[in-house]
Design a protein around this motif. Structure first.
Motif, PDB file in Angstrom:
ATOM      1  N   GLU A   1      12.052   6.565  25.709  1.00 35.46           N
ATOM      2  CA  GLU A   1      13.075   6.200  26.687  1.00 35.46           C
ATOM      3  C   GLU A   1      14.054   7.362  26.893  1.00 35.46           C
ATOM      4  N   ALA A   2      14.443   7.993  25.806  1.00 37.61           N
ATOM      5  CA  ALA A   2      15.395   9.109  25.893  1.00 37.61           C
ATOM      6  C   ALA A   2      14.733  10.386  26.393  1.00 37.61           C
ATOM      7  N   LEU A   3      13.467  10.573  26.029  1.00 40.63           N
ATOM      8  CA  LEU A   3      12.747  11.804  26.375  1.00 40.63           C
ATOM      9  C   LEU A   3      11.365  11.444  26.927  1.00 40.63           C
ATOM     10  N   PRO A   4      11.305  10.978  28.162  1.00 41.48           N
ATOM     11  CA  PRO A   4      10.044  10.441  28.701  1.00 41.48           C
ATOM     12  C   PRO A   4       8.882  11.429  28.756  1.00 41.48           C
ATOM     13  N   ASP A   5       9.146  12.707  28.803  1.00 39.54           N
ATOM     14  CA  ASP A   5       8.064  13.689  28.899  1.00 39.54           C
ATOM     15  C   ASP A   5       7.669  14.292  27.548  1.00 39.54           C
TER      16      ASP A   5
ATOM     17  N   TYR B   1       0.806   3.639  22.614  1.00 39.72           N
ATOM     18  CA  TYR B   1       1.633   4.522  23.427  1.00 39.72           C
ATOM     19  C   TYR B   1       0.886   5.762  23.909  1.00 39.72           C
ATOM     20  N   ASN B   2      -0.433   5.753  23.733  1.00 38.54           N
ATOM     21  CA  ASN B   2      -1.275   6.861  24.179  1.00 38.54           C
ATOM     22  C   ASN B   2      -0.804   8.198  23.583  1.00 38.54           C
ATOM     23  N   LEU B   3      -0.610   8.195  22.275  1.00 40.45           N
ATOM     24  CA  LEU B   3      -0.138   9.377  21.561  1.00 40.45           C
ATOM     25  C   LEU B   3      -1.283  10.003  20.777  1.00 40.45           C
ATOM     26  N   ALA B   4      -1.173  11.286  20.561  1.00 41.03           N
ATOM     27  CA  ALA B   4      -2.158  11.967  19.716  1.00 41.03           C
ATOM     28  C   ALA B   4      -2.032  11.437  18.290  1.00 41.03           C
ATOM     29  N   PHE B   5      -3.164  11.314  17.615  1.00 45.66           N
ATOM     30  CA  PHE B   5      -3.200  10.802  16.247  1.00 45.66           C
ATOM     31  C   PHE B   5      -4.029  11.755  15.403  1.00 45.66           C
ATOM     32  N   VAL B   6      -3.497  12.138  14.260  1.00 43.46           N
ATOM     33  CA  VAL B   6      -4.192  13.057  13.366  1.00 43.46           C
ATOM     34  C   VAL B   6      -4.645  12.292  12.127  1.00 43.46           C
ATOM     35  N   PRO B   7      -5.949  12.035  12.005  1.00 43.68           N
ATOM     36  CA  PRO B   7      -6.440  11.368  10.798  1.00 43.68           C
ATOM     37  C   PRO B   7      -6.397  12.326   9.611  1.00 43.68           C
ATOM     38  N   LEU B   8      -5.841  11.871   8.509  1.00 41.17           N
ATOM     39  CA  LEU B   8      -5.723  12.727   7.330  1.00 41.17           C
ATOM     40  C   LEU B   8      -6.401  12.154   6.082  1.00 41.17           C
TER      41      LEU B   8
END
Length: 122
Positions: free
Chosen positions: A28-32, A73-80
């Motif tokens: 919300e604060a930083l949409p990009d 949220y369609n975010l990158a995810f890093v499996p560790l």
């Protein structure tokens, strides 16, 4: 860890809810903004061995919740988890973490390499 040792941790549903709320507030604060979520992990070690099976189960639940948040949220995810399991497959977990949770320099290098893969795909 805190729940198993001191009964003051966060259950998985609350973890996921709060994680989602944080992501929503940031977006919300930083949409990009580009956000990458790192999967929590645990290895058998000095800090995790007392309750390892329960600890591992809890971390796997939190990892699945983190993945759901990333997907939501369609975010990158890093499996560790799998990377650390594979790296420590010879049984020497102290090379990768000091206590099963906190990475050594080698563990941080592993995280960095996986994070850069995600970063470069943004």
């Amino acid at each position: 860890w805190h729940e198993l040792n001191e009964q003051n941790g966060v259950d998985t549903p609350k973890f996921e809810k709060v994680y989602s709320m944080i992501i929503e507030e940031i977006k919300e604060a930083l949409p990009d903004i580009k956000i990458i979520i790192l999967e929590p992990f645990v290895l058998y070690g000095e800090g995790s061995k007392r309750y390892y099976d329960d600890f591992r189960k809890g971390v796997e639940e939190k990892a699945a919740a983190a993945k759901r948040v990333a997907d939501k949220y369609n975010l990158a995810f890093v499996p560790l988890m799998k990377q650390f399991d594979n790296a420590a497959s010879d049984g020497d977990t102290t090379y990768w973490t000091t206590d099963g949770v906190h990475p050594t320099a080698a563990g941080h290098q592993l995280i960095k390499e996986e994070l850069l893969k995600a970063f470069n795909s943004l």
